[in-house]
Design an enzyme around this catalytic site. Structure first.
Site: not given
Ligand code: HSE
Length: 335
Positions: A156, A209
């Site tokens: 990840e 992201t």
């Molecule tokens: N918690 C992470 C974000 C999840 O919101 O950036 C990304 O899938």
């Protein structure tokens, strides 16, 4: 929070353990694993909450080969993913596992992506988890899910450049997961109401992201910290005590949603449509563009799915919807 998850010491298997693994290698030659999509953040739980869905999910096939290399033979469902094993999330997590355990083995990997990259459904986490779960079973390494988590997180890390476990952990452990702490990692499984249905809409746009994290404020005010902590605690309390009203009023986010909704052109109309059709509440799934809503019956979940889809279309966005209960199993071996 950029740090590589690493164990302090190398772990080498003893001679008997190696014999057992080799025997297993000659007995079983390949394995196919499904790992589920996940909804992370869940409103007020930025980086600390997530749950697994029954569908969609990625499928990874791992087969023993004669050589000593990890090779990606084929990737279905995406044209943009790297075939370089150290750059692809699924194989990077496998390499992390094999290196730490000092196992040299040749593997051929086939990846089937069943959800878009940058969909907000934990696509990279699903591949990463499927990879390590498959290798653990194929080689009969008998590693616990907590041990696998470290390697799935390394995968990840490659994908988003940051360490967040709120997709990987629910994908691997199944159910609804709280990450109470990252250092040390403290993962807690949370009970949830039996009749909780999730409707997910995936509008067909891509949000990276890394970009969705970049636009967030580095600091939050004390008032917002208090409100966020209250809602996060309220959501957990509501899940554990089956208090649907408490879940509903706790699903507000002061960290990500105010900024990220600007990246999703249909956010407001989809949310309004979900609420008007009986949703418990509705928010962004992970870093978006997917959105999710909870409801308490399959009938409501279906009606909400149609309403969300129509609302997205009113903004010119085509979409897919998924209806699922919370998936308690996580990854599974399939035929
Ligand atoms: N918690 C992470 C974000 C999840 O919101 O950036 C990304 O899938």
């Amino acid at each position: 929070m950029q740090r590589r998850v690493r164990r302090k010491e190398k772990f080498n298997f003893g001679i008997n353990e190696r014999k057992r693994i080799l025997k297993k290698i000659f007995m079983e030659k390949k394995i196919k694993v499904f790992a589920p999509a996940t909804v992370s953040n869940v409103g007020p739980g930025f980086d600390i909450m997530g749950f697994a869905l029954n569908q969609p999910g990625d499928v990874i096939e791992v087969a023993l080969s004669k050589g000593k290399e990890i090779r990606i033979k084929k990737i279905y469902g995406s044209r943009n993913l790297p075939y370089n094993p150290s750059k692809n999330i699924a194989t990077a997590s496998i390499i992390s596992l094999l290196r730490l355990r000092n196992i040299k083995v040749g593997l051929d990997v086939v990846i089937r992506k069943n959800m878009g990259i940058g969909s907000g459904l934990g696509s990279s986490a699903a591949s990463s988890v499927a990879g390590v779960f498959a290798v653990n079973k194929l080689l009969d390494l008998k590693l616990s899910k907590s041990e696998l988590l470290v390697h799935a997180l390394n995968g990840e890390l490659i994908s988003s450049g940051t360490l967040h476990a709120d997709n990987v952990a629910p994908c691997l452990f199944g159910g609804f997961v709280l990450i109470r702490s990252y250092d040390p990692l403290d993962i807690i499984k949370i009970d949830y109401p039996e009749n909780l249905f999730c409707t997910v809409i995936y509008p067909h746009i891509e949000i990276k992201t890394s970009e969705a994290r970049r636009i967030l404020d580095k600091k939050i005010t004390r008032d917002n910290a208090i409100a966020q902590a209250g809602n996060a605690s309220g959501l957990i309390a509501g899940l554990i005590t089956n208090d649907i009203d408490l879940i509903s009023r706790s699903m507000k986010d002061y960290i990500a949603e105010p900024k990220r909704k600007e990246l999703i052109p249909c956010y407001d109309v989809v949310r309004i449509a979900a609420l008007a059709n009986g949703a418990v509440n509705c928010n962004i799934s992970g870093s978006g563009p997917s959105m999710f809503s909870f409801s308490t019956s399959l009938e409501d979940a279906r009606r909400i799915a149609s309403a969300m889809k129509e609302a997205a279309l009113s903004k010119g966005l085509r979409s897919e919807t998924f209806i699922s209960k919370i998936n308690s199993r996580g990854p599974v071996i399939i035929k």
